[in-house]
Design a protein around this motif. Structure first.
Motif, short mmCIF file in Angstrom:
data_model
loop_
_atom_site.label_atom_id
_atom_site.label_comp_id
_atom_site.label_asym_id
_atom_site.label_seq_id
_atom_site.Cartn_x
_atom_site.Cartn_y
_atom_site.Cartn_z
N LEU A 260 0.81 -1.22 0.00
CA LEU A 260 0.00 0.00 0.00
C LEU A 260 0.84 1.27 0.00
CD1 LEU A 260 -2.73 -1.06 2.60
CD2 LEU A 260 -2.85 -1.16 0.10
N SER A 261 2.06 1.20 0.49
CA SER A 261 2.92 2.37 0.58
C SER A 261 3.75 2.53 -0.70
CB SER A 261 3.84 2.24 1.79
OG SER A 261 4.77 3.29 1.84
N ASP A 262 4.25 3.73 -0.91
CA ASP A 262 5.14 3.96 -2.05
C ASP A 262 6.46 3.22 -1.88
OD1 ASP A 262 3.28 5.61 -3.26
OD2 ASP A 262 4.12 7.45 -2.42
N ALA A 263 6.91 3.09 -0.64
CA ALA A 263 8.16 2.39 -0.35
C ALA A 263 7.85 0.95 0.02
CB ALA A 263 8.91 3.09 0.77
N PRO A 264 8.76 0.04 -0.25
CA PRO A 264 8.52 -1.36 0.10
C PRO A 264 8.59 -1.61 1.59
CG PRO A 264 10.73 -1.09 -0.78
CD PRO A 264 10.05 0.23 -0.94
N GLY A 265 7.87 -2.65 2.04
CA GLY A 265 8.01 -3.13 3.41
C GLY A 265 9.21 -4.05 3.50
N LEU A 266 9.73 -4.21 4.71
CA LEU A 266 10.94 -5.00 4.89
C LEU A 266 10.91 -5.67 6.26
CD1 LEU A 266 13.71 -5.73 3.62
CD2 LEU A 266 14.66 -3.74 4.80
N PHE A 267 11.19 -6.98 6.27
CA PHE A 267 11.32 -7.74 7.51
C PHE A 267 12.58 -8.58 7.40
CE2 PHE A 267 10.27 -11.70 9.97
CZ PHE A 267 10.49 -11.14 11.22
N ARG A 268 13.52 -8.38 8.34
CA ARG A 268 14.79 -9.12 8.32
C ARG A 268 15.12 -9.62 9.72
NH1 ARG A 268 19.24 -5.26 5.72
NH2 ARG A 268 18.47 -3.89 7.36
N SER A 269 15.88 -10.69 9.76
CA SER A 269 16.33 -11.23 11.04
C SER A 269 17.63 -11.98 10.82
CB SER A 269 15.28 -12.17 11.62
OG SER A 269 15.79 -12.87 12.75
N SER A 270 18.46 -12.03 11.85
CA SER A 270 19.71 -12.78 11.78
C SER A 270 19.53 -14.23 12.21
CB SER A 270 20.78 -12.11 12.65
OG SER A 270 20.35 -12.05 14.01
N LEU A 271 18.30 -14.64 12.52
CA LEU A 271 18.03 -16.01 12.92
C LEU A 271 17.81 -16.90 11.70
CD1 LEU A 271 15.52 -15.28 15.82
CD2 LEU A 271 17.95 -15.86 16.03
N PRO A 272 17.91 -18.23 11.85
CA PRO A 272 17.58 -19.12 10.74
C PRO A 272 16.12 -18.97 10.31
CG PRO A 272 18.81 -20.30 12.43
CD PRO A 272 18.44 -18.98 13.02
N ALA A 273 15.89 -18.97 9.01
CA ALA A 273 14.54 -18.72 8.49
C ALA A 273 13.56 -19.81 8.90
CB ALA A 273 14.60 -18.61 6.97
N TRP A 274 14.03 -21.07 8.97
CA TRP A 274 13.09 -22.16 9.19
C TRP A 274 12.48 -22.15 10.60
CZ3 TRP A 274 18.41 -23.35 8.46
CH2 TRP A 274 19.09 -23.75 9.62
N GLY A 275 13.09 -21.46 11.54
CA GLY A 275 12.56 -21.46 12.89
C GLY A 275 11.86 -20.19 13.30
N ASP A 276 11.66 -19.26 12.36
CA ASP A 276 11.10 -17.96 12.72
C ASP A 276 9.59 -17.95 12.52
OD1 ASP A 276 10.35 -14.97 12.21
OD2 ASP A 276 12.33 -14.92 13.14
N GLN A 277 8.84 -17.96 13.62
CA GLN A 277 7.39 -17.97 13.55
C GLN A 277 6.83 -16.65 13.04
OE1 GLN A 277 5.67 -20.65 13.84
NE2 GLN A 277 3.65 -19.69 13.52
N ASN A 278 7.53 -15.55 13.30
CA ASN A 278 7.07 -14.25 12.80
C ASN A 278 7.05 -14.21 11.27
OD1 ASN A 278 6.66 -13.01 15.33
ND2 ASN A 278 8.85 -12.58 15.51
#
Length: 278
Positions: A51-69
């Protein structure tokens, strides 16, 4: 090696590509392709346009397979264009959120699989080539982020493909001056919210893999019983480091030294990619 994907088409939930295919990006993060013993456990990221002109972004330094968020977020978002990345950090690169892809500046998102050879010796010279007005926005310590800001320096806003070629030319020239035989290895994905630009290139003979999905219309004709393709638009394309599912005719391998442009319309465009000095 890192792994990434980009999607362009009618809005879908990112989980449809991140989790649902047999060789989904999350599964690849556990053990990837030809390097099956190597996990992409050093972080992940999802960047999407909404919906915004700029992209959304979600990053983490944890392994992807265990991230419930990530699991929850990717099930609730619907986006017509998103990039996702799972990271295997190069030797000596810190595992931290600011080093996770995608990198974002304004409307742009950038992901990379590969490396700048001899990065510790080239880091100062290449970082100092970044426009002084852009330099304060560099948050991490990776070669990938500097590549992104070099492309911004060399005209990404007005000439995306030319800027990427000038970025690659700058890196190769610096590497050759320092005696590096094969300075650059990359597949990269880039978007401004209107298109996806993907590049497969290396200075030497070994080039990381890159694939793009073929026509969804053709796949529907070949595989009419596959429910997963019924709600994808005819122009939908997925660009991946390695295939997500093994279906005959689904993936086209992007040739080395090639730039792929995916935008509105039935066909993607392949163009030669030739590094050149800024």
């Amino acid at each position: 090696m890192c792994r990434w994907l980009a999607y362009f088409g009618d809005p879908i939930r990112p989980e449809e590509l991140l989790y649902e295919p047999r060789r989904s990006l999350i599964e690849q993060s556990r053990s990837s392709g030809p390097d099956a013993g190597i996990a992409n456990a050093d972080g992940f990221g999802l960047g999407w346009y909404g919906l915004s002109d700029a992209p959304g972004l979600f990053r983490s330094s944890l392994p992807a397979w265990g991230d419930q968020n990530l699991r929850e977020l990717s099930a609730q978002i619907r986006s017509p264009l998103f990039l996702a990345h799972v990271r295997a950090a190069s030797a000596g690169m810190p595992v931290q959120q600011t080093n996770c892809h995608p990198f974002k500046h304004g409307k742009w998102l950038f992901v990379h699989n590969g490396y700048i050879a001899d990065w510790p010796h080239l880091r100062r010279e290449l970082t100092m080539a970044v426009d002084p007005d852009l330099y304060p926005y560099i948050e991490g310590s990776t070669d990938s982020e500097v590549m992104f800001y070099l492309a911004l320096t060399y005209g990404l806003e007005d000439d995306p493909l030319g800027a990427l070629e000038r970025m690659a030319g700058c890196i190769e020239a610096a590497g050759y001056r320092h005696g590096t035989e094969h300075p650059l290895q990359m597949t990269l994905g880039l978007s401004d919210g209107e298109q996806v630009i993907a590049v497969r290139y290396a200075s030497g003979p070994e080039v990381n893999t890159l694939f793009v999905s073929t026509s969804v219309h053709d796949i529907r004709l070949l595989l009419p019983a596959e429910e997963r393709f019924r709600h994808f638009s005819d122009e939908a394309r997925v660009v991946v480091s390695e295939p997500l599912i093994d279906l005959p005719g689904l993936w086209h391998e992007v040739p080395p030294s090639t730039a792929l442009i995916v935008r509105d319309g039935p066909d993607s465009e392949d163009l030669p990619f030739v590094p050149r000095m800024p």
